[in-house]
Design a protein around this motif. Structure first.
Motif, short mmCIF file in Angstrom:
data_model
loop_
_atom_site.label_atom_id
_atom_site.label_comp_id
_atom_site.label_asym_id
_atom_site.label_seq_id
_atom_site.Cartn_x
_atom_site.Cartn_y
_atom_site.Cartn_z
N HIS A 226 58.07 -30.41 -79.49
CA HIS A 226 56.77 -30.73 -80.08
C HIS A 226 55.91 -31.42 -79.02
CE1 HIS A 226 58.31 -29.99 -84.23
NE2 HIS A 226 59.44 -30.37 -83.66
N LEU A 227 54.76 -30.83 -78.70
CA LEU A 227 53.85 -31.38 -77.72
C LEU A 227 52.63 -31.95 -78.44
CD1 LEU A 227 53.87 -28.45 -75.12
CD2 LEU A 227 55.36 -30.47 -75.17
N LEU A 228 52.32 -33.22 -78.21
CA LEU A 228 51.20 -33.87 -78.89
C LEU A 228 50.33 -34.58 -77.87
CD1 LEU A 228 54.06 -34.50 -80.70
CD2 LEU A 228 52.31 -35.01 -82.37
N ASP A 229 49.02 -34.46 -78.03
CA ASP A 229 48.06 -35.09 -77.12
C ASP A 229 47.38 -36.26 -77.84
OD1 ASP A 229 46.32 -35.76 -75.13
OD2 ASP A 229 45.47 -33.76 -74.89
N GLU A 230 47.80 -37.46 -77.54
CA GLU A 230 47.27 -38.69 -78.13
C GLU A 230 47.22 -38.63 -79.66
OE1 GLU A 230 44.24 -41.01 -76.07
OE2 GLU A 230 43.96 -39.29 -74.76
N PRO A 231 48.36 -38.48 -80.30
CA PRO A 231 48.37 -38.37 -81.78
C PRO A 231 47.98 -39.66 -82.47
CG PRO A 231 50.61 -38.57 -80.93
CD PRO A 231 49.72 -38.40 -79.74
N THR A 232 47.92 -40.78 -81.76
CA THR A 232 47.57 -42.05 -82.41
C THR A 232 46.07 -42.29 -82.46
OG1 THR A 232 47.75 -43.28 -80.34
CG2 THR A 232 49.74 -43.09 -81.67
N THR A 233 45.27 -41.36 -81.96
CA THR A 233 43.82 -41.54 -82.00
C THR A 233 43.37 -41.79 -83.44
OG1 THR A 233 43.48 -40.10 -80.10
CG2 THR A 233 41.59 -40.46 -81.54
N GLY A 234 42.66 -42.90 -83.65
CA GLY A 234 42.16 -43.22 -84.98
C GLY A 234 43.16 -43.90 -85.89
N LEU A 235 44.33 -44.29 -85.37
CA LEU A 235 45.36 -44.89 -86.22
C LEU A 235 45.50 -46.40 -86.00
CD1 LEU A 235 48.33 -42.33 -86.18
CD2 LEU A 235 46.32 -42.42 -87.66
N HIS A 236 45.63 -47.12 -87.09
CA HIS A 236 45.94 -48.54 -87.07
C HIS A 236 47.39 -48.70 -86.61
CE1 HIS A 236 46.93 -52.50 -88.83
NE2 HIS A 236 45.63 -52.75 -88.75
N VAL B 55 57.24 -34.63 -76.95
CA VAL B 55 56.54 -35.08 -75.75
C VAL B 55 55.12 -35.45 -76.17
CG1 VAL B 55 55.80 -34.52 -73.41
CG2 VAL B 55 57.90 -33.50 -74.33
N VAL B 56 54.73 -36.70 -75.92
CA VAL B 56 53.39 -37.15 -76.31
C VAL B 56 52.64 -37.69 -75.10
CG1 VAL B 56 54.04 -37.72 -78.69
CG2 VAL B 56 54.17 -39.48 -76.93
N VAL B 57 51.36 -37.34 -75.04
CA VAL B 57 50.44 -38.02 -74.12
C VAL B 57 49.97 -39.25 -74.87
CG1 VAL B 57 48.20 -37.93 -72.98
CG2 VAL B 57 49.68 -35.92 -72.96
N GLU B 58 50.16 -40.44 -74.30
CA GLU B 58 49.82 -41.65 -75.05
C GLU B 58 49.32 -42.78 -74.16
OE1 GLU B 58 48.97 -43.06 -77.60
OE2 GLU B 58 49.38 -41.45 -79.01
N HIS B 59 48.38 -43.54 -74.72
CA HIS B 59 47.94 -44.80 -74.14
C HIS B 59 48.41 -45.97 -75.01
CE1 HIS B 59 45.49 -43.07 -71.02
NE2 HIS B 59 44.79 -42.38 -71.88
N ASP B 60 48.80 -45.68 -76.26
CA ASP B 60 49.18 -46.73 -77.19
C ASP B 60 50.55 -47.28 -76.79
OD1 ASP B 60 50.19 -48.17 -79.51
OD2 ASP B 60 48.54 -47.24 -80.63
N LEU B 61 50.60 -48.55 -76.44
CA LEU B 61 51.84 -49.15 -75.96
C LEU B 61 52.90 -49.26 -77.05
CD1 LEU B 61 50.43 -51.95 -73.62
CD2 LEU B 61 51.26 -49.67 -73.00
N ARG B 62 52.48 -49.24 -78.32
CA ARG B 62 53.47 -49.24 -79.41
C ARG B 62 54.31 -47.98 -79.36
NH1 ARG B 62 52.28 -53.25 -83.17
NH2 ARG B 62 53.82 -52.44 -84.63
N VAL B 63 53.70 -46.87 -79.00
CA VAL B 63 54.43 -45.60 -78.90
C VAL B 63 55.27 -45.58 -77.63
CG1 VAL B 63 54.21 -43.10 -78.77
CG2 VAL B 63 52.64 -44.41 -80.19
N VAL B 64 54.65 -45.97 -76.52
CA VAL B 64 55.35 -45.95 -75.23
C VAL B 64 56.61 -46.81 -75.30
CG1 VAL B 64 55.16 -46.47 -72.77
CG2 VAL B 64 53.19 -45.54 -74.02
N ALA B 65 56.51 -47.95 -75.95
CA ALA B 65 57.65 -48.88 -76.03
C ALA B 65 58.84 -48.27 -76.75
CB ALA B 65 57.22 -50.17 -76.74
N GLN B 66 58.60 -47.31 -77.64
CA GLN B 66 59.67 -46.75 -78.47
C GLN B 66 60.15 -45.39 -77.98
OE1 GLN B 66 59.03 -47.64 -82.88
NE2 GLN B 66 57.00 -48.09 -82.08
N ALA B 67 59.64 -44.92 -76.83
CA ALA B 67 60.07 -43.64 -76.27
C ALA B 67 61.42 -43.80 -75.59
CB ALA B 67 59.03 -43.13 -75.29
N ASP B 68 62.14 -42.69 -75.46
CA ASP B 68 63.41 -42.71 -74.71
C ASP B 68 63.15 -42.66 -73.21
OD1 ASP B 68 65.17 -42.56 -77.03
OD2 ASP B 68 64.42 -40.53 -77.26
N ARG B 69 62.09 -41.94 -72.85
CA ARG B 69 61.78 -41.77 -71.43
C ARG B 69 60.28 -41.76 -71.24
NH1 ARG B 69 62.16 -36.95 -67.61
NH2 ARG B 69 62.77 -37.82 -65.59
#
Length: 790
Positions: free
Chosen positions: A702-712, A734-748
């Motif tokens: 699953h490829l996602l490009d900034e899925p947290t846009t607009g999310l609390h 695989v996600v493109v992300e700037h949200d550190l909440r997501v990055v912190a919970q990734a495996d890699r």
């Protein structure tokens, strides 16, 4: 203490889900409006406050002009005291026309063209022959500036025999002329040829060269009387038909059609090459001969904005006209660079930019507007920005305030919220469960409060994976990824069976890697891929939660299978509010009707006949388990889960919606009523339900490009939980992300950089979040600054 004389005081706001809200906002300060997605933030900031300012402005406009101003809404507020004029900068839904660029969207191109016109270096022969060129001559979008051969596109489109007739072994009867349109017009061309005596029943290759050339290329347009062959029960009627050669049809359609689909089809039957006259540079020879700072205008437009600032600020001893123009250009370009857009160039197509990039361009262009005493209402200016780049957004808002303005910021990024002077928190939930003011006051008072925003302010990032007891998943295998696409120079491995976050500053190559390079790599490896982009879902009044997710198709089948529907001979189409037989004739299935207010923007009210049900009375006589089709559309996702518990096709879609935090929405909720975060999650849920419904022997990536846009942050946690569920089931994410909440919970984490554009595109760090936080990259520093225990 805030001076109440300078406050904005909202009384009795009940737009959409707002519950007759009273709230006070200080002027001259940075006010953040927070809350979970769909809680009512935008309804308060944009719909109510900006909407009321718009309404007051419209009252000052001549009555005959009011109807020419689109987009106004009824703010549905008792009154607002102390309201100054407002400027709204929402997330851009469109980038303009096909020829829109960074330069045109930001309006910088206007000043650049004037610089070439007034301060450019002209060849002697051009100066003597035509004098000074006006600014329009430097635009490929004007009749005087565009190259006459390619009409300013830089490309010529030429129909050839091979492009129009790809299979010459076929006869015309069998479809040899693939470029012909379908339906009546294509048959018309065929019948005219038959009337003119041309053979249509032999292979194309057996026609004479003369006949083939005439059919494909003749400029002649003879009119003939056609005797079409029709079926036995069809009307036999002759008509006068006008012949157009196939190439003429293609060229005329390309020039006149406003349909993107039609234009794409027509272009698919043409050969394309660089324009021989302008060499792909789009402008006339005269315009291209004028230089400024040693470059023609197309060359200057291709310079990255960060380099353009240096060029413009390095101009010495400018003329008066040149100085005035540079004073217009430099602040906008410099602000764009500060907002993380330095890798862009003025000629970059606006259609290739994200919504966050488009909004930041608009922000940059506002800096030299000279406005004083207005309220800027901003919609998530942090969207698409790396955490380290958000400092520039804060500095930009300070500049708005220092210029004597106020800022209302609708934002989910807790680092920006923490820097606000005042915060209004809306909630507690979303939709019908939101719309209340939970807090209005200094930010410090909200931190730690038992609300979603209070908790997020207190703990912006969860513990990092790879640290302490927070173990990471090990990859089941590694897929080699080697690409040099665009600015990328990547040679790495993608861990399958893992949750991977791709990080880096804006323009470092993240989206190119995930949205362009990876799909090709995965396709070559034979791995099934689901790609979810940032493209918005449909927002017409006909689109709803039920129709977009596809669950409504299954619901209509259930109604069509009832004994009552079977006895009446009704099919599934009868239960669509888009079909004449089933829908309410008064509102045409809309559920609402527009009330014309003559010199004011229209307003909508519930249909007096169907009372919002959308269907006619006869259709509503058929029930399934005691519910009409309108009753089903009125159910929330939570209620529908109980109703459809034993209907897997519907239940699976409802589960996916609940998993991403949309259980409060009603199935018939129209797309225009949805917030940006809700629309994004509906799209995600639509893809996620397919993975639930279809079990595959081969895992999916699953490829996602900034899925947290607009999310609390609270909604982000729900999303990450669902994405982790996919990985636990054997898939990869695989996600493109700037949200550190997501990055912190990734495996890699794959961290791209070090810069943007040509200075980016390389993997500068790879590893667990804890490993990245211990490194020296921008992403690592951002993680380390907010992570627990780092």
């Amino acid at each position: 203490m805030t001076d109440t004389n300078s406050d904005i005081r909202v009384h009795d706001a009940d737009l959409r889900n707002l519950r007759h809200v009273d709230v006070t906002l200080p002027r001259g300060q940075l006010v953040a409006v927070t809350g979970v997605s769909g809680s009512g933030k935008s309804s308060l900031a944009f719909g109510t406050i900006h909407g009321e300012a718009q309404r007051r402005y419209l009252e000052s406009v001549a009555p005959f002009a009011r109807r020419l101003i689109a987009g106004a809404v009824d703010p549905r507020v008792g009154r607002i005291d102390g309201l100054p004029p407002t400027v709204a900068l929402e997330q851009a839904r469109t980038s303009g026309g096909a020829r829109s660029t960074v330069g045109t969207f930001s309006t910088v191109s206007n000043s650049v063209r004037l610089l070439f016109s007034r301060a450019g270096t002209y060849p002697t022969q051009v100066r003597e022959r035509v004098g000074r060129l006006d600014s329009d001559r430097f635009s490929p979008n004007t009749a005087s500036g565009m190259c006459p051969t390619c009409q300013g596109t830089g490309t010529v489109h030429v129909p050839t025999e091979e492009s129009m007739v790809p299979d010459p072994s076929l006869s015309i009867d069998d479809g040899a002329i693939a470029a012909w349109p379908g339906a009546w017009l294509g048959k018309n061309f065929h019948d005219i040829l038959v009337t003119l005596g041309y053979r249509t029943d032999v292979p194309w290759s057996e026609l004479s060269r003369e006949d083939r050339n005439w059919i494909l290329f003749t400029p002649d347009k003879p009119v003939v009387t056609v005797h079409p062959v029709r079926g036995a029960h069809q009307i036999q009627r002759t008509y006068d038909g006008t012949w157009r050669s196939v190439s003429t049809y293609l060229q005329e359609t390309l020039a006149s059609s406003s349909s993107d689909a039609t234009r794409r089809r027509v272009l698919s039957f043409m050969d394309h090459s660089v324009c021989p006259t302008c060499g792909g540079r789009r402008l006339t020879t005269d315009a291209l001969s004028v230089t400024y700072l040693g470059m023609a205008i197309d060359e200057l437009n291709s310079v990255p904005l960060e380099n353009l600032v240096e060029l413009f600020t390095g101009v010495t001893s400018p003329s008066e006209a040149e100085r005035l123009l540079l004073e217009q250009v430099i602040p906008t370009v410099r602000a764009a660079v500060e907002l993380g857009l330095g890798h862009l160039s003025l000629d970059r197509p606006a259609s290739t930019l994200s919504g966050g990039e488009l909004q930041r361009l608009r922000l940059a262009s506002q800096l030299h507007s000279g406005l004083f005493g207005v309220v800027y209402v901003l919609d998530e200016p942090s969207a698409g920005l790396h955490p380290t780049e958000r400092v520039a957004v804060s500095e930009l808002m300070v500049r708005f305030l220092e210029a004597g303005n106020s800022v209302i910021l609708v934002e989910h990024d807790m680092s920006l919220v923490a820097g606000a002077d005042w915060v209004v928190d809306i909630g507690p939930g979303a939709g019908e469960n939101g719309g209340e003011v939970l807090w209005s006051g200094p930010v410090a008072g909200l931190s730690g409060q038992d609300t979603p925003t209070g908790r997020a302010l207190a703990a912006p990032v969860p513990p990092l994976k790879g640290s302490g007891s927070f173990a990471v998943r090990q990859a089941s295998s590694s897929l080699p990824v080697r690409t040099t696409e665009r600015t990328l120079d990547v040679d790495t491995g993608l861990g399958l069976g893992q949750f991977t976050a791709v990080t880096g500053i804006s323009g470092s190559g993240k989206s190119t890697l995930v949205s362009s390079a990876l799909p090709e790599v995965l396709a070559d490896a034979g791995i099934r891929t689901v790609h979810i982009t940032q493209q918005p879902i449909g927002r017409t009044t006909r689109s709803s939660l039920a129709t977009y997710t596809g669950l409504f198709d299954h619901v209509r089948k259930l109604f069509a299978a009832t004994d009552d529907a079977q006895e009446r001979g009704w099919t599934v189409s009868r239960f669509s509010y888009n079909v004449t037989q089933g829908r309410c004739p008064t509102c045409s299935g809309e559920g609402t009707i527009e009330v014309e207010l003559v010199f004011l923007p229209g307003s909508y009210t519930i249909c007096p006949d169907c009372h919002g049900a959308r269907y006619n009375a006869e259709t509503l006589e058929v029930t399934w388990r005691g519910l009409t089709i309108a009753d089903v559309l009125g159910l929330t996702v939570t209620e529908a889960l109980d109703v459809f518990a034993d209907e897997p096709a519907v239940y699976t879609a409802l589960q996916a919606l609940e998993a991403v935090g949309l259980s409060y929405l009603r199935l018939g909720q129209g797309a225009p009523e949805l917030s940006g975060g809700e629309a994004q999650r509906i799209k995600l849920a639509t893809e996620l339900q397919r993975s639930r419904r279809v079990r595959r022997s081969t895992p999916t990536v699953h490829l996602l490009d900034e899925p947290t846009t607009g999310l609390h942050p609270a909604d982000v946690d729900l999303l990450v939980k669902e994405l982790n569920r996919l990985v636990d089931a054997g898939d990869s994410v695989v996600v493109v992300e700037h949200d550190l909440r997501v990055v912190a919970q990734a495996d890699r984490v794959l961290d791209l950089g070090p810069g943007a554009g040509v200075d980016g595109g390389r993997i500068i760090a790879a590893g667990t979040p804890a490993t990245i936080a211990a490194g020296g990259t921008a992403t690592g520093a951002a993680l380390a600054s907010v992570a627990v225990g780092v």
